[in-house]
Design an enzyme around this catalytic site. Structure first.
Site, mmCIF file in Angstrom:
data_model
loop_
_atom_site.group_PDB
_atom_site.id
_atom_site.type_symbol
_atom_site.label_atom_id
_atom_site.label_comp_id
_atom_site.label_asym_id
_atom_site.label_seq_id
_atom_site.Cartn_x
_atom_site.Cartn_y
_atom_site.Cartn_z
ATOM 1 N N SER A 15 10.849 -9.193 -2.237
ATOM 2 C CA SER A 15 12.212 -8.637 -2.196
ATOM 3 C C SER A 15 13.253 -9.737 -2.376
ATOM 4 O O SER A 15 14.241 -9.575 -3.099
ATOM 5 C CB SER A 15 12.454 -7.945 -0.848
ATOM 6 O OG SER A 15 11.594 -6.854 -0.708
ATOM 7 N N GLY A 86 9.590 -1.007 -8.979
ATOM 8 C CA GLY A 86 10.626 -0.101 -8.468
ATOM 9 C C GLY A 86 11.865 -0.879 -8.043
ATOM 10 O O GLY A 86 12.997 -0.422 -8.238
ATOM 11 N N ARG A 114 8.090 7.605 -10.708
ATOM 12 C CA ARG A 114 8.747 7.350 -9.415
ATOM 13 C C ARG A 114 10.169 7.923 -9.390
ATOM 14 O O ARG A 114 10.864 7.911 -10.395
ATOM 15 C CB ARG A 114 8.704 5.861 -9.115
ATOM 16 C CG ARG A 114 7.227 5.445 -9.051
ATOM 17 C CD ARG A 114 7.018 4.097 -8.522
ATOM 18 N NE ARG A 114 7.552 3.908 -7.194
ATOM 19 C CZ ARG A 114 7.667 2.710 -6.637
ATOM 20 N NH1 ARG A 114 7.305 1.638 -7.288
ATOM 21 N NH2 ARG A 114 8.145 2.604 -5.419
ATOM 22 N N SER A 159 16.113 3.669 2.355
ATOM 23 C CA SER A 159 15.524 2.902 1.254
ATOM 24 C C SER A 159 16.442 1.737 0.929
ATOM 25 O O SER A 159 17.609 1.932 0.560
ATOM 26 C CB SER A 159 15.360 3.806 0.031
ATOM 27 O OG SER A 159 15.256 3.006 -1.138
ATOM 28 N N GLN A 161 16.151 -0.073 -1.550
ATOM 29 C CA GLN A 161 16.393 -0.071 -2.994
ATOM 30 C C GLN A 161 17.602 0.797 -3.326
ATOM 31 O O GLN A 161 18.432 0.423 -4.153
ATOM 32 C CB GLN A 161 15.145 0.399 -3.736
ATOM 33 C CG GLN A 161 13.991 -0.577 -3.547
ATOM 34 C CD GLN A 161 12.735 -0.182 -4.295
ATOM 35 O OE1 GLN A 161 12.662 0.887 -4.893
ATOM 36 N NE2 GLN A 161 11.737 -1.036 -4.254
ATOM 37 N N ASP A 307 5.554 -0.960 3.551
ATOM 38 C CA ASP A 307 4.582 -1.474 2.572
ATOM 39 C C ASP A 307 3.269 -1.910 3.235
ATOM 40 O O ASP A 307 2.279 -2.166 2.541
ATOM 41 C CB ASP A 307 5.167 -2.668 1.808
ATOM 42 C CG ASP A 307 6.300 -2.247 0.875
ATOM 43 O OD1 ASP A 307 6.402 -1.047 0.565
ATOM 44 O OD2 ASP A 307 7.076 -3.129 0.462
ATOM 45 N N ARG A 338 0.425 6.831 -1.483
ATOM 46 C CA ARG A 338 -0.369 6.007 -0.555
ATOM 47 C C ARG A 338 -0.907 6.777 0.638
ATOM 48 O O ARG A 338 -1.744 6.233 1.375
ATOM 49 C CB ARG A 338 0.445 4.780 -0.110
ATOM 50 C CG ARG A 338 0.592 3.762 -1.224
ATOM 51 C CD ARG A 338 1.290 2.492 -0.774
ATOM 52 N NE ARG A 338 1.397 1.556 -1.883
ATOM 53 C CZ ARG A 338 2.305 0.588 -1.985
ATOM 54 N NH1 ARG A 338 3.199 0.426 -1.013
ATOM 55 N NH2 ARG A 338 2.317 -0.223 -3.018
ATOM 56 N N ARG A 380 -1.312 -2.880 -3.422
ATOM 57 C CA ARG A 380 -1.506 -2.884 -1.968
ATOM 58 C C ARG A 380 -2.793 -2.145 -1.560
ATOM 59 O O ARG A 380 -3.396 -2.449 -0.539
ATOM 60 C CB ARG A 380 -0.282 -2.318 -1.255
ATOM 61 C CG ARG A 380 0.996 -3.078 -1.617
ATOM 62 C CD ARG A 380 2.013 -3.179 -0.520
ATOM 63 N NE ARG A 380 3.190 -3.886 -0.991
ATOM 64 C CZ ARG A 380 3.326 -5.226 -1.041
ATOM 65 N NH1 ARG A 380 2.352 -6.003 -0.607
ATOM 66 N NH2 ARG A 380 4.434 -5.779 -1.498
HETATM 67 C C1 S3P Z 1 11.919 -2.999 -1.428
HETATM 68 C C2 S3P Z 1 12.152 -1.903 -0.653
HETATM 69 C C3 S3P Z 1 11.110 -0.945 -0.283
HETATM 70 C C4 S3P Z 1 9.709 -1.494 -0.524
HETATM 71 C C5 S3P Z 1 9.587 -2.207 -1.813
HETATM 72 C C6 S3P Z 1 10.580 -3.346 -1.919
HETATM 73 C C7 S3P Z 1 13.064 -3.866 -1.753
HETATM 74 O O1 S3P Z 1 11.265 0.221 -1.045
HETATM 75 O O2 S3P Z 1 8.759 -0.465 -0.425
HETATM 76 O O3 S3P Z 1 8.272 -2.752 -1.961
HETATM 77 O O4 S3P Z 1 12.865 -5.014 -2.179
HETATM 78 O O5 S3P Z 1 14.215 -3.427 -1.578
HETATM 79 P P1 S3P Z 1 12.306 1.363 -0.563
HETATM 80 O O6 S3P Z 1 13.556 0.651 -0.274
HETATM 81 O O7 S3P Z 1 12.482 2.322 -1.689
HETATM 82 O O8 S3P Z 1 11.673 1.981 0.642
#
Ligand code: S3P
Length: 419
Positions: A15, A86, A114, A159, A161, A307, A338, A380
């Site tokens: 991240s 993602g 996704r 989330s 993200q 994760d 998962r 994973r």
């Molecule tokens: C991440 C946020 C997580 C995580 C991903 C990395 C990030 O996803 O599962 O591997 O770097 O912001 P979500 O924010 O969609 O849960």
């Protein structure tokens, strides 16, 4: 049985590595990342920004980005390839929404399934002209230039993200953008953007960012990824006669749920040499073989270990009694579903595992046998069931072992060195 013994350093946090490249590209001047995760996902992020005219020197875990400021990106002459990532897709969309040129984003088969409706909705509310080309709320996405307005967004999902996407678009909006999430997700964007000079504040589950900042290039030491350390935490706990020191791991509380869970399950796990590096808490983690018992895992802790649930499920299969994982429906929309991939593979190994709507129930203690693991090319899943194989009667055979390159290219080598 000889156990796993030794000292390891896990690769840089995924991240934080992504964010370092992205924020460096839209900052002014040089950003230097050391400890960068040289995995396929983070290389996808580098590739996208190179295509938009950013000069990036990349040598293994060392990256130098010559940032051109908030409005310095240029129109790519091809689509941007996000690969399997993602994080690249959702975060970069926030930045692309603020550009004065059109871009198209696409990636592999998994990324094209996704959910992107979760970013299309808030970006559209901000005035962005973003669309799913196949009209199925998935990539490929097309983003056309438009003027962005700030919003106050109550995200239905926890989330990071989604939160980061809206905050990054907020940098390009005139005014104050606010994001509130149901449960606090990882806060690396907030910490790092502040370090780059953004006017950003977080109170409880709400983060506020002011548009139009000047960001300045930074030197960032990327700490080790707790999501990668997680495999060796569990390996050390479940393999007899083991003692592993995992050095330089990011222990940010929005990420470190696995530490609490492992300790609550009876795991002997100590944090040593706790310190702060580039604004992130870091520690060395000492883990020893332990007698484990099942627990309930749900509620606010879930985003802090989302994760790690595949490897936590393996730990639960090796613990006495029942482990119930709930509030984790997000698992269904990760690189694979998962809930299904974990439960089906555990069952194939002889474990007692049942899928639920928002998680799984595992009654631990069955003898495990090696089997053919269906990874769905999910990194994973591949790593979790390699660790499960340490305590099974014979070895698991993975249908795709190479997919670990996404987040941990040296995973098998590191494991072998501990044996
Ligand atoms: C991440 C946020 C997580 C995580 C991903 C990395 C990030 O996803 O599962 O591997 O770097 O912001 P979500 O924010 O969609 O849960």
């Amino acid at each position: 049985m000889t156990g796993l013994r030794g000292e390891i350093i896990v690769p840089g946090d995924k991240s934080i590595s992504h964010r370092g490249v992205m924020f460096g590209a839209i900052a002014e001047g040089i950003t230097e990342l050391t400890g960068f995760l040289n995995g396929a996902d983070c290389r996808s992020t580098i590739g996208c920004f190179r295509k938009m005219g950013i000069d990036i020197t990349h040598d293994n875990d060392h990256v130098i980005i010559k940032g051109k400021g908030l409005n310095g990106l240029s129109k790519p002459d091809t689509i941007l390839d996000v690969g399997n990532s993602g994080t690249t897709t959702r975060l970069i969309s926030g930045i692309l929404a603020g550009q004065n040129f059109e871009t198209t984003l696409n990636g592999d088969e998994s990324i094209q399934t996704r959910p992107m409706g979760r970013i299309i909705k808030p970006l559209t509310a901000m005035g962005s002209d973003i669309a799913s080309i196949k009209d199925n709320d998935c990539a490929p996405l097309i983003i056309r230039p438009s003027k962005l307005n700030p919003i106050e967004y109550n995200s239905p999902v926890s989330s990071a993200q989604v939160k980061s996407c809206v905050l990054l678009a907020g940098l390009y909006a005139d005014g104050v953008t606010k994001v509130t999430e149901p449960v606090l997700s990882r806060n690396h964007t907030e910490l790092m953007l502040k370090g780059f000079g953004a006017d950003i504040t977080s109170i409880n589950k709400t983060t506020t960012v002011v548009g139009g900042p000047k960001l300045f290039g930074q030197k960032i030491q990327v700490p080790g990824d707790i999501s990668s350390a997680a495999y060796f935490i569990v390996a050390g706990l479940i393999t007899p006669n083991s003692e592993i020191l995992i050095k330089n791991v990011n222990t940010n509380p929005t990420r470190a749920g696995i530490i609490k869970v492992a300790q609550e399950m009876g795991g002997k796990l100590e944090l040593l040499n706790e310190r702060v590096v580039s604004g992130e808490p870091v520690a060395d983690i000492l883990v020893k073989t332990s007698e484990l018992h099942g627990i309930s895992i749900g509620g606010e802790i879930i985003p802090t270990l989302i994760d790690e649930i595949p490897i936590i499920a393996v730990m639960a299969a090796c613990a006495n009694g029942k482990t119930v994982i709930s509030d984790a429906a997000e698992l269904k929309v990760k690189e694979s579903n998962r809930i299904d991939t974990v439960v089906n593979n555990l069952k194939a190994m002889g474990a007692d595992a049942v899928a639920t709507e928002d998680g799984m129930i595992i009654s631990g203690g069955n003898d495990l046998k090696g089997t053919r693991i269906v990874t769905k090319s999910d990194h994973r899943i591949a790593m979790s069931f390699t660790i499960a194989s340490l305590v099974s009667a014979n070895d698991n055979i993975l249908d795709d072992s190479d997919c670990v390159v996404i987040s941990y290219p040296d995973f098998y080598k590191t494991l072998e060195n501990l044996k």
